[in-house]
Design a protein around this motif. Structure first.
Motif, PDB file in Angstrom:
ATOM      1  N   ALA A   1      -4.811   7.439  -1.282  1.00 54.28           N
ATOM      2  CA  ALA A   1      -3.873   7.085  -0.223  1.00 54.28           C
ATOM      3  C   ALA A   1      -3.075   5.880  -0.722  1.00 54.28           C
ATOM      4  O   ALA A   1      -3.030   5.622  -1.926  1.00 54.28           O
ATOM      5  N   GLN A   2      -2.453   5.143   0.167  1.00 44.23           N
ATOM      6  CA  GLN A   2      -1.560   4.060  -0.245  1.00 44.23           C
ATOM      7  C   GLN A   2      -2.240   3.076  -1.192  1.00 44.23           C
ATOM      8  O   GLN A   2      -1.693   2.725  -2.242  1.00 44.23           O
TER       9      GLN A   2
ATOM     10  N   ASN B   1      -2.472   8.098   9.270  1.00 48.71           N
ATOM     11  CA  ASN B   1      -2.892   6.743   9.634  1.00 48.71           C
ATOM     12  C   ASN B   1      -2.284   6.417  10.996  1.00 48.71           C
ATOM     13  O   ASN B   1      -1.569   7.240  11.590  1.00 48.71           O
ATOM     14  N   PHE B   2      -2.540   5.213  11.496  1.00 51.43           N
ATOM     15  CA  PHE B   2      -2.031   4.867  12.829  1.00 51.43           C
ATOM     16  C   PHE B   2      -0.513   4.820  12.850  1.00 51.43           C
ATOM     17  O   PHE B   2       0.114   5.117  13.878  1.00 51.43           O
ATOM     18  N   GLY B   3       0.117   4.439  11.728  1.00 49.48           N
ATOM     19  CA  GLY B   3       1.570   4.409  11.665  1.00 49.48           C
ATOM     20  C   GLY B   3       2.161   5.801  11.806  1.00 49.48           C
ATOM     21  O   GLY B   3       3.141   6.016  12.544  1.00 49.48           O
ATOM     22  N   HIS B   4       1.580   6.759  11.099  1.00 46.10           N
ATOM     23  CA  HIS B   4       2.037   8.151  11.203  1.00 46.10           C
ATOM     24  C   HIS B   4       1.864   8.656  12.633  1.00 46.10           C
ATOM     25  O   HIS B   4       2.762   9.318  13.187  1.00 46.10           O
ATOM     26  N   ARG B   5       0.739   8.322  13.254  1.00 44.76           N
ATOM     27  CA  ARG B   5       0.510   8.716  14.648  1.00 44.76           C
ATOM     28  C   ARG B   5       1.598   8.139  15.550  1.00 44.76           C
ATOM     29  O   ARG B   5       2.134   8.842  16.427  1.00 44.76           O
TER      30      ARG B   5
ATOM     31  N   PRO C   1       5.333  -3.279  14.542  1.00 42.54           N
ATOM     32  CA  PRO C   1       5.409  -1.937  15.127  1.00 42.54           C
ATOM     33  C   PRO C   1       4.032  -1.436  15.554  1.00 42.54           C
ATOM     34  O   PRO C   1       3.011  -1.837  15.001  1.00 42.54           O
ATOM     35  N   HIS C   2       4.037  -0.576  16.544  1.00 39.19           N
ATOM     36  CA  HIS C   2       2.826   0.123  17.009  1.00 39.19           C
ATOM     37  C   HIS C   2       1.843  -0.798  17.712  1.00 39.19           C
ATOM     38  O   HIS C   2       0.680  -0.460  17.871  1.00 39.19           O
TER      39      HIS C   2
ATOM     40  N   GLY D   1      -1.981  -6.653   2.632  1.00 42.04           N
ATOM     41  CA  GLY D   1      -3.381  -6.276   2.768  1.00 42.04           C
ATOM     42  C   GLY D   1      -3.518  -5.085   3.690  1.00 42.04           C
ATOM     43  O   GLY D   1      -2.768  -4.108   3.578  1.00 42.04           O
ATOM     44  N   ASN D   2      -4.410  -5.178   4.645  1.00 43.64           N
ATOM     45  CA  ASN D   2      -4.690  -4.064   5.555  1.00 43.64           C
ATOM     46  C   ASN D   2      -3.607  -3.870   6.616  1.00 43.64           C
ATOM     47  O   ASN D   2      -3.729  -3.018   7.472  1.00 43.64           O
ATOM     48  N   LEU D   3      -2.538  -4.645   6.545  1.00 43.83           N
ATOM     49  CA  LEU D   3      -1.426  -4.498   7.485  1.00 43.83           C
ATOM     50  C   LEU D   3      -0.798  -3.115   7.425  1.00 43.83           C
ATOM     51  O   LEU D   3      -0.207  -2.641   8.386  1.00 43.83           O
ATOM     52  N   GLY D   4      -0.871  -2.471   6.255  1.00 42.85           N
ATOM     53  CA  GLY D   4      -0.262  -1.160   6.104  1.00 42.85           C
ATOM     54  C   GLY D   4       1.068  -1.188   5.389  1.00 42.85           C
ATOM     55  O   GLY D   4       1.665  -0.137   5.135  1.00 42.85           O
TER      56      GLY D   4
END
Length: 466
Positions: free
Chosen positions: A15-16, A445-449, A321-322, A143-146
């Protein structure tokens, strides 16, 4: 700094983060194999991102021989401990998180500000990054921010003496660290989450507490005074402990509280004394966000950033976002994307006392624990719950036990969920995506959702506001 030239490196998870680690290691002369449990046809987009990069793929399962042939194994954050990684570790092969690998390549003169916690860590990280940027010093925030995994910090302009490396780190990452250390280590809170992976709250809290395990005497540990799990983890740490407490009338010797009129954040730090920061500098609202700001202010002031920079950064900050983001309006029905609400405590904090009646879209991959705190927070404001994903039966069962008076409806996908939520809503209401679950049963991931939710909002004829 590690020497990767000529070494056989296995990257677990395509993944990323895995893609970034693979490119990083190849650039430094390593022979890289990427392994993932998913088959190639489900990873076509990710494979394309490595076009032209000399890596070997081992997809569709985990082969023990691949792991035992490695000289280094790097774990992506979403991948749990595997039988194969445990066997490799038992054989003396280093198994480490991506943040551990990145940390070992950082300039010793750069300053790491690390943030973890069940809820609030992304907002705290992003706000801390904005305060650091306002100081004029080169800053990396990821980091884990995406947005950017920490490995990207190594080749970033901030990886220099005086540079600032701000990173959100998850418990999954800290699980495979042996030296990773932040000059400041923030632990926002610890509530039920990821019990499907860690099994018990004690084990989960222990992983969160690792953010302080390798700190030195002159480093800063920042903890939530109102969180018993966080304070338990803070017992016996070697670094300097600062606490924050947003409760009315709270007192701290060293840390942050709200002023009596709740119009200022009050910082108390050795050699600095007491400083007041206006709440009006911030566009984020709510008690939980005041706690996030306390963490960011303590972390940045604690490494010596000037007051003017902190206030300027606070005024410049805009929400991520999100995170309860208003994204649509259809005849005065508002649509909110809170896809980052991936656990019950986060959703409960977001919907309690919501300013409009709401229809909640929830579900995904269950993380263990009870949905009761979310259902209690929905009392008095909820007009219905639309369920998606694998956790739908569990949430329905919890709603029945709670004796919820509103309808609980199953949806086939996100578009169906938004359509059904819209049908339940009238002018003055809100449709809120705040799933209380992980996303990876239906989404990347949550962004895609969140993006699919926005597409569905457009599909029902709402005016987009994002």
């Amino acid at each position: 700094m590690m020497d990767l030239d000529g070494k056989t490196v296995v990257v677990v998870g395509l993944a990323q983060t895995g893609i970034a680690v693979a490119k990083f290691c190849v650039k430094r002369g390593a022979r890289v194999t990427i392994t993932d449990g998913k088959p190639a046809d489900q990873l076509a987009d990710q494979i394309k991102q490595l076009h032209g990069v000399p890596v070997r793929f081992a997809l569709g399962g985990h082969d023990l021989t691949t792991y035992l042939a490695a000289e280094l194994i790097v774990m992506s954050p979403g991948v749990p401990s595997l039988r194969e990684t445990r066997a490799a570790a038992a054989g003396g092969i280093p198994v480490m998180a991506e943040i551990e690998l990145a940390y070992r390549f950082l300039d010793p003169g750069a300053t790491v500000l690390a943030v973890t916690g069940t809820n609030g860590k992304s907002t705290t990280t992003a706000l801390t990054g904005k305060l650091c940027e306002a100081s004029g010093r080169p800053t990396f925030c990821g980091g884990n921010l995406g947005n950017m995994p920490m490995i990207d910090a190594v080749d970033h302009p901030a990886n220099v003496p005086g540079g600032l490396i701000v990173v959100e780190v998850a418990a999954f990452m800290l699980e495979n660290c042996t030296t990773f250390r932040g000059k400041t280590g923030v632990l926002t809170n610890i509530t039920e989450d990821h019990l499907d992976r860690f099994g018990t709250m004690e084990r989960y809290a222990e992983m969160k507490g690792r953010i302080w395990d390798f700190q030195r005497l002159d480093d800063l540990a920042i903890a939530n005074a109102a969180d018993p799990w966080a304070m338990k983890e803070a017992e016996g740490i070697r670094s300097q402990l600062y606490t924050f407490d947003s409760r009315p009338g709270a007192k701290v010797e060293q840390g942050a509280v709200m002023s009596d009129d709740r119009r200022h954040l009050v910082l108390r730090m050795p050699r600095i004394g007491e400083e007041l920061y206006p709440v009006d500098d911030l566009v984020i609202v709510g008690n939980h966000n005041m706690e996030n700001a306390m963490c960011a202010y303590l972390a940045t002031r604690g490494i010596g950033l000037p007051v003017d920079a902190i206030r300027a950064g606070a005024r410049a900050y805009r929400p991520l976002p999100h995170r309860m983001e208003l994204v649509g309006d259809r005849d005065n029905v508002y649509y909110y994307d809170d896809s980052k609400g991936t656990n019950v405590a986060s959703v409960a904090a977001s919907v309690r006392g919501f300013p409009r009646p709401l229809v909640l879209i929830a579900g995904g991959v269950d993380k263990g624990g009870s949905y009761e705190p979310m259902l209690e927070a929905l009392d008095g404001v909820c007009k219905g719950i639309i369920l998606i994903g694998k956790a739908a039966p569990l949430i329905r069962e919890a709603a029945t036990a709670h004796k919820a008076s509103y309808p609980v409806i199953d949806a086939t996908d996100m578009h169906d969920a938004v359509k059904r939520a819209t049908e339940l809503s009238t002018a003055g209401d809100a449709v809120v995506l705040s799933p209380a679950c992980a996303s990876y049963d239906m989404f990347q991931n949550f962004g895609h959702r969140g993006h699919v939710f926005r597409e569905a909002v457009s599909a029902v004829g709402a005016k987009r506001l994002d």
